[in-house]
Motif scaffolding. Structure first.
Motif: not given
Length: 197
Positions: A17-24
């Motif tokens: 998940a390239w965006d570290p803020g995407f935790t789903a």
């Protein structure tokens, strides 16, 4: 005579998940701390990064060294409604100002089995589609960088990008990523046996 543990010959799929803020997407399912693995393969979780260039370089190096046989990028889509399997990425800089590679192709096509993934997502009860438009974000940039860095040859690794709609609950994101990775795993061959000394 005990020769130690047998080597794991399952091919690896890097999931990022390239965006570290995407935790789903969480690769660890339980308190064991072990990442989830599809049948016939093992996952190699790669943490996201705000530095898209560094992450693209890291993922390309994993593929080039043979540390993984496939790659699945995971992130959000700006479109509503369905999970989207992005089938191509455009030759654009991250800020979209101009071409990234002046000698590279204008479009690079993902190599993951898109139709099969979309079918299995639908079978799992998830609304999904294959999308030919590239969204203007770090995910598309990283996808192009990785595809463009692949060496020429008959056996290209399976590389795909799955996007979740913003309102998708975590459980559906988890199911979608696992489904896509399981499809990719079905197409991977076991690693070769090491030569006997």
């Amino acid at each position: 005579m005990d020769t130690g543990p047998r080597p794991d010959r399952r091919p690896a799929i890097a999931i990022c998940a390239w965006d570290p803020g995407f935790t789903a997407w969480d690769p660890v399912e339980d308190l064991s701390g072990d990442p989830w693995n599809p049948v016939g393969a093992r996952t190699l979780p790669v943490p996201g990064s705000a530095e898209a260039d560094a992450l693209a370089t890291e993922l390309s190096a994993l593929l080039a060294r043979g540390d993984c046989s496939a790659l699945l990028l995971v992130g959000r889509t700006s479109h509503a409604g369905a999970f989207r399997l992005q089938m191509r990425a455009e030759n654009r800089r991250l800020d979209q100002s101009e071409r990234l590679d002046h000698t590279g192709p204008g479009v690079a096509r993902a190599t993951a089995p898109a139709a099969e993934i979309v079918r299995d997502l639908a079978d799992a009860g998830l609304t999904a589609m294959a999308a030919s438009d590239a969204e203007e974000d770090a995910g598309s940039y990283i996808l192009y960088r990785i595809l463009n860095d692949l060496p020429d040859g008959p056996a290209s690794p399976a590389i795909g990008l799955i996007r979740a709609p913003a309102d998708a609950p975590n459980a559906k994101v988890q199911a979608a990523v696992k489904t896509a990775a399981s499809v990719i795993a079905r197409h991977l061959a076991p690693l070769p046996r090491p030569n006997a000394a």
